[in-house]
Design an enzyme around this catalytic site. Structure first.
Site, PDB file in Angstrom:
ATOM      1  N   CYS A   2      -2.137  -0.280  -6.820  1.00 13.85           N
ATOM      2  CA  CYS A   2      -3.503   0.207  -6.683  1.00 13.85           C
ATOM      3  C   CYS A   2      -4.448  -0.718  -7.438  1.00 13.85           C
ATOM      4  O   CYS A   2      -4.131  -1.216  -8.508  1.00 13.85           O
ATOM      5  CB  CYS A   2      -3.710   1.626  -7.201  1.00 13.85           C
ATOM      6  SG  CYS A   2      -2.728   2.862  -6.380  1.00 13.85           S
ATOM      7  N   ARG A  27      -2.575  -5.641  -4.759  1.00 17.71           N
ATOM      8  CA  ARG A  27      -2.055  -4.562  -5.615  1.00 17.71           C
ATOM      9  C   ARG A  27      -1.706  -3.309  -4.811  1.00 17.71           C
ATOM     10  O   ARG A  27      -1.093  -2.377  -5.348  1.00 17.71           O
ATOM     11  CB  ARG A  27      -3.085  -4.189  -6.683  1.00 17.71           C
ATOM     12  CG  ARG A  27      -3.515  -5.335  -7.561  1.00 17.71           C
ATOM     13  CD  ARG A  27      -4.558  -4.863  -8.544  1.00 17.71           C
ATOM     14  NE  ARG A  27      -3.968  -3.969  -9.508  1.00 17.71           N
ATOM     15  CZ  ARG A  27      -3.477  -4.338 -10.675  1.00 17.71           C
ATOM     16  NH1 ARG A  27      -3.518  -5.597 -11.029  1.00 17.71           N
ATOM     17  NH2 ARG A  27      -2.958  -3.464 -11.492  1.00 17.71           N
ATOM     18  N   TRP A  74      -1.671   2.003  -3.320  1.00 22.64           N
ATOM     19  CA  TRP A  74      -0.238   1.903  -3.083  1.00 22.64           C
ATOM     20  C   TRP A  74       0.281   3.305  -3.399  1.00 22.64           C
ATOM     21  O   TRP A  74       0.300   3.727  -4.552  1.00 22.64           O
ATOM     22  CB  TRP A  74       0.390   0.862  -4.016  1.00 22.64           C
ATOM     23  CG  TRP A  74       1.852   0.654  -3.761  1.00 22.64           C
ATOM     24  CD1 TRP A  74       2.400  -0.187  -2.835  1.00 22.64           C
ATOM     25  CD2 TRP A  74       2.943   1.275  -4.442  1.00 22.64           C
ATOM     26  NE1 TRP A  74       3.770  -0.107  -2.898  1.00 22.64           N
ATOM     27  CE2 TRP A  74       4.134   0.778  -3.873  1.00 22.64           C
ATOM     28  CE3 TRP A  74       3.036   2.217  -5.471  1.00 22.64           C
ATOM     29  CZ2 TRP A  74       5.393   1.179  -4.297  1.00 22.64           C
ATOM     30  CZ3 TRP A  74       4.285   2.619  -5.904  1.00 22.64           C
ATOM     31  CH2 TRP A  74       5.456   2.099  -5.313  1.00 22.64           C
ATOM     32  N   ASN A  98      -5.529   4.287 -10.846  1.00 29.52           N
ATOM     33  CA  ASN A  98      -4.290   3.521 -10.698  1.00 29.52           C
ATOM     34  C   ASN A  98      -3.319   4.060 -11.735  1.00 29.52           C
ATOM     35  O   ASN A  98      -3.624   4.031 -12.930  1.00 29.52           O
ATOM     36  CB  ASN A  98      -4.581   2.024 -10.940  1.00 29.52           C
ATOM     37  CG  ASN A  98      -3.317   1.203 -11.091  1.00 29.52           C
ATOM     38  OD1 ASN A  98      -2.263   1.579 -10.575  1.00 29.52           O
ATOM     39  ND2 ASN A  98      -3.422   0.090 -11.788  1.00 29.52           N
ATOM     40  N   GLY A  99      -2.165   4.569 -11.297  1.00 26.90           N
ATOM     41  CA  GLY A  99      -1.192   5.116 -12.248  1.00 26.90           C
ATOM     42  C   GLY A  99      -0.610   6.405 -11.715  1.00 26.90           C
ATOM     43  O   GLY A  99      -0.722   6.705 -10.530  1.00 26.90           O
ATOM     44  N   GLU A 478      18.276 -13.985  -6.098  1.00 29.12           N
ATOM     45  CA  GLU A 478      16.857 -14.229  -5.832  1.00 29.12           C
ATOM     46  C   GLU A 478      16.632 -14.554  -4.344  1.00 29.12           C
ATOM     47  O   GLU A 478      15.674 -14.059  -3.742  1.00 29.12           O
ATOM     48  CB  GLU A 478      16.380 -15.369  -6.745  1.00 29.12           C
ATOM     49  CG  GLU A 478      14.934 -15.805  -6.567  1.00 29.12           C
ATOM     50  CD  GLU A 478      13.893 -14.714  -6.752  1.00 29.12           C
ATOM     51  OE1 GLU A 478      14.228 -13.596  -7.186  1.00 29.12           O
ATOM     52  OE2 GLU A 478      12.724 -14.974  -6.424  1.00 29.12           O
ATOM     53  N   LYS A 482      14.275 -12.365  -1.799  1.00 30.72           N
ATOM     54  CA  LYS A 482      13.154 -12.946  -1.036  1.00 30.72           C
ATOM     55  C   LYS A 482      13.290 -12.611   0.442  1.00 30.72           C
ATOM     56  O   LYS A 482      12.328 -12.233   1.083  1.00 30.72           O
ATOM     57  CB  LYS A 482      13.100 -14.470  -1.191  1.00 30.72           C
ATOM     58  CG  LYS A 482      12.623 -15.004  -2.528  1.00 30.72           C
ATOM     59  CD  LYS A 482      11.156 -14.826  -2.825  1.00 30.72           C
ATOM     60  CE  LYS A 482      10.932 -13.604  -3.669  1.00 30.72           C
ATOM     61  NZ  LYS A 482      10.940 -13.741  -5.090  1.00 30.72           N
ATOM     62  N   GLU A 485      12.625  -8.771   1.123  1.00 31.31           N
ATOM     63  CA  GLU A 485      11.258  -8.277   0.931  1.00 31.31           C
ATOM     64  C   GLU A 485      10.276  -8.867   1.937  1.00 31.31           C
ATOM     65  O   GLU A 485       9.268  -8.242   2.249  1.00 31.31           O
ATOM     66  CB  GLU A 485      10.765  -8.469  -0.505  1.00 31.31           C
ATOM     67  CG  GLU A 485      10.494  -9.877  -0.944  1.00 31.31           C
ATOM     68  CD  GLU A 485       9.920  -9.943  -2.361  1.00 31.31           C
ATOM     69  OE1 GLU A 485      10.299 -10.863  -3.088  1.00 31.31           O
ATOM     70  OE2 GLU A 485       9.090  -9.095  -2.728  1.00 31.31           O
ATOM     71  N   HIS A 501      36.683  -7.970  -3.773  1.00 32.41           N
ATOM     72  CA  HIS A 501      36.808  -6.646  -4.405  1.00 32.41           C
ATOM     73  C   HIS A 501      36.002  -5.581  -3.657  1.00 32.41           C
ATOM     74  O   HIS A 501      35.671  -4.544  -4.223  1.00 32.41           O
ATOM     75  CB  HIS A 501      36.392  -6.734  -5.869  1.00 32.41           C
ATOM     76  CG  HIS A 501      37.235  -7.710  -6.632  1.00 32.41           C
ATOM     77  ND1 HIS A 501      38.547  -7.440  -6.948  1.00 32.41           N
ATOM     78  CD2 HIS A 501      36.975  -8.958  -7.079  1.00 32.41           C
ATOM     79  CE1 HIS A 501      39.065  -8.493  -7.577  1.00 32.41           C
ATOM     80  NE2 HIS A 501      38.127  -9.428  -7.668  1.00 32.41           N
ATOM     81  N   LYS A 601       1.869  -6.283  -5.666  1.00 36.11           N
ATOM     82  CA  LYS A 601       2.108  -7.119  -6.840  1.00 36.11           C
ATOM     83  C   LYS A 601       1.677  -6.332  -8.063  1.00 36.11           C
ATOM     84  O   LYS A 601       0.833  -5.455  -7.973  1.00 36.11           O
ATOM     85  CB  LYS A 601       1.284  -8.403  -6.714  1.00 36.11           C
ATOM     86  CG  LYS A 601       1.927  -9.552  -7.483  1.00 36.11           C
ATOM     87  CD  LYS A 601       1.469 -10.875  -6.974  1.00 36.11           C
ATOM     88  CE  LYS A 601       2.144 -11.995  -7.712  1.00 36.11           C
ATOM     89  NZ  LYS A 601       3.501 -12.245  -7.222  1.00 36.11           N
TER      90      LYS A 601
END
Ligand code: F6R
Length: 606
Positions: A2, A27, A74, A98-99, A478, A482, A485, A501, A601
């Site tokens: 947000c 955001r 968000w 935001n929160g 990583e 990538k 997402e 395994h 982000k």
């Protein structure tokens, strides 16, 4: 998570609010809204979707008012639709948030019993009604002080009032909030980036503080409502970092900027003449430290894992790594001889900050490796090592990852030297090796055509795996992150030696598997693991480094060779084709590369 903006001006604010919201979209981008105050009335407009949908749905240019707030969401509580979009308003009060308000259910019950009617499923709406309720008995500053104390959880707030038509209240606990100063107007924003086009003069609110913003004055208060003074800082104004320039996406630009990230890191931290590292002012003696714990989330956690291999190779320290959201709730054994290193691009990630806060409360030694140096994590750590990679706007982290691992490698070298656990000649040779890294990365960036051709196979598959051992294992994780997402393809990163395994059962005919097997000390072992997946039908994309020796395996589907360098530095080069693979897979699918679905982000909620 947000983004919020507020402007108090002597002229109409709606266009500036919209422009700032576009900057804040990284955001959150599932809904957007603004509220302005004109002629004693609050007008609220909001839409599901992005800011451009809001623009299409309403005539925002003609929305009157010299005071206003805006929000990009968000979703946490309630679906991403126009009813749950912010601002939320009562007759007198309008709020952007935001929160997360953790006691919203209890507060809602209390407020409903007082006759307040709720329209949305959000936690935010309780803030609106709580302030409205408190304003029945208290003056504005007291009502705000009281309200903030009644709220549990995290918030950055922007609030406007019908009955106080010339001010905005901003408040912060847990989620970041900045105040900006302009000519005949002042601002409130989730970050300085949102305010950049309007000002470079900024004050960051600290936890518990609130402010009252008028077009010609800003007042700050502590959590008890007492007036406080705060410093104004001037930000550098490198505007080009905030533009895509010739690139289609920020991510493409940020991938290409990586040689510069490394060059800047080297310039800041390496003494090229003496082949030494310019980190002198540790607030503790390094030989008093016996263990380090590296903490982060997502990509930053992968940097921590990468660093573990380097620290273990270059020092005798005990090295632990932790995911911040796990660390913060565990019964940790805090020991005096431990150093805690927090890795974060934004410096605002809620879980990482909470882990830092826990360490600070236990009087531990803390160090931050961050990109945003004005961030909460940087401000509240004993020692800060900035990664200096410039603003990273694409939601998927790329240059910040290489920046983080560079600084962590440099730190591991420095510890090894100061503690006399790396021999001097080795230390200097490794620094010398680092000086070539930018040009090696430049060469690795030239492989677009090969990777574009390969990416369709990943898009067509049900799933994919990324395998590596040793230094290559964090890079495999990583690479998988990538791909998932950005192109929403299931991708799993795994230690190559662990496949038998369990996960080997996933391998079926034609499944794409990326194997990272540089010719380092793990090479032969990884190649054996690769043969095991090839034998079960996997289509293997081998990523290795150039060498005069032939590859010791057959039936490999595709091979990508990065430049050759020493084992420590190969992870930097292996990362590049994986970033590009994810980028081109998403590009082919036509997805929004800079704003992948469901993500944002700067994750400032738990
Ligand atoms: C993935 C990504 C995230 C972040 C994570 C931590 O591409 O960007 O996994 O790495 O949310 O963010 P920071 O580094 O800001 O703490």
């Amino acid at each position: 998570m947000c983004g919020i903006i507020g402007i108090s001006s002597n002229k109409s604010v709606s266009v500036s609010i919209i422009n700032s919201l576009k900057k804040l979209e990284y955001r959150g981008y599932d809904s957007a809204g603004i509220a302005t105050l004109f002629d004693g009335e609050i007008t609220e407009v909001k839409s599901e979707g992005r800011v451009n949908v809001l623009e299409e749905n309403f005539d925002l240019k003609n929305l009157k008012g010299n005071i206003g707030i805006g929000h990009v969401r968000w979703a946490t509580h309630g679906a991403p639709n126009s009813i749950n979009a912010h601002p939320h308003s009562s007759d007198n009060v309008s709020v952007v948030h935001n929160g997360i308000i953790e006691n919203s259910t209890i507060l809602k019950k209390y407020l409903t019993s007082k006759g307040h009617i709720f329209k949305s499923q959000t936690d935010t709406e309780v803030i609106v009604h709580l302030i409205t309720e408190n304003l029945k008995t208290d003056e504005l500053d007291l009502a705000i002080t009281k309200t903030l104390k009644q709220l549990h959880g995290s918030f950055a707030l922007g609030i406007i009032f019908k009955d106080s038509p010339n001010l905005i209240v901003g408040a912060r606990r847990g989620s970041p909030l900045a105040v900006g100063y302009g000519p005949n107007e002042n601002y409130l924003g989730s970050d300085s980036y949102a305010l950049k086009a309007m000002t470079n003069k900024i004050t960051y609110l600290d936890d518990g503080e609130f402010c009252i913003i008028r077009n010609d004055q800003v007042l700050f208060f502590n959590e008890d409502g007492k007036k406080i003074n705060k410093k104004i800082m001037e930000l550098s104004s490198d505007e080009s970092s905030y533009e895509k320039g010739e690139f289609k996406h920020f991510m493409a630009k940020e991938i290409e900027e990586q040689p510069t990230t490394i060059k800047t890191g080297i310039k800041e931290y390496i003494d090229k003449t003496n082949l030494d590292i310019n980190i002198y002012n540790f607030p503790w003696k390094v030989d008093e430290i016996n263990s380090i714990t590296l903490i982060g989330c997502g990509t930053a956690y992968h940097s921590c894992l990468m660093a573990k291999y380097w620290f273990e190779n270059l020092t005798q320290l005990d090295v632990n790594i932790d995911i911040a959201s796990e660390f913060r709730y565990r019964k940790n054994r805090f020991k005096k001889d431990s150093l805690y290193i927090f890795v974060s691009q934004s410096g605002e990630t809620a879980d990482t900050y909470a882990a830092l806060d826990l360490c600070n409360r236990n009087k531990m030694k803390t160090c931050a490796v961050v990109n945003v140096i004005e961030s909460s994590i940087a401000r509240d750590s004993n020692f800060v090592l900035p990664i200096h990679c410039g603003p990273e706007i694409g939601v998927a982290s790329t240059k910040a990852f290489l920046g983080q691992i560079l600084i962590l490698y440099i730190l591991a070298l420095k510890f090894g030297d100061l503690r006399k656990e790396t021999n001097k000649e080795n230390y200097k040779n490794k620094i010398k090796g680092l000086l070539n890294l930018p040009s090696l990365i430049e060469k690795s960036l030239l492989m677009d055509n090969d990777i574009q051709a390969i990416s369709s196979t990943f898009n067509e598959a049900k799933g994919s795996m990324f395998l590596g051992r040793g230094f290559s294992y964090p890079i495999a994780l990583e690479g998988a992150l990538k791909l998932k997402e950005l192109s929403y393809v299931h991708a799993e990163g795994y230690p190559a030696g662990e496949m038998k395994h369990g996960p080997l059962a996933l391998i079926e005919d034609g499944m794409p598997v990326v194997v990272l097997a540089p010719r380092d000390s793990y090479y032969k072992k990884t190649i054996s693991n690769m043969q095991e997946v090839i034998a079960r039908g996997a289509k293997v994309l081998l990523i290795t480094n150039k060498s005069k020796d032939e590859i010791i395996s057959e039936n490999i589907w595709e091979t990508i060779e990065v430049e050759n360098t020493n084992d420590d530095l190969l992870p930097f080069l292996l990362t590049i084709p994986l970033q590009k693979l994810a980028y081109y897979s998403a590009l082919q699918k036509g997805y929004d590369i800079d704003k992948p679905r469901n993500l944002a982000k700067s994750v400032t909620v738990e």
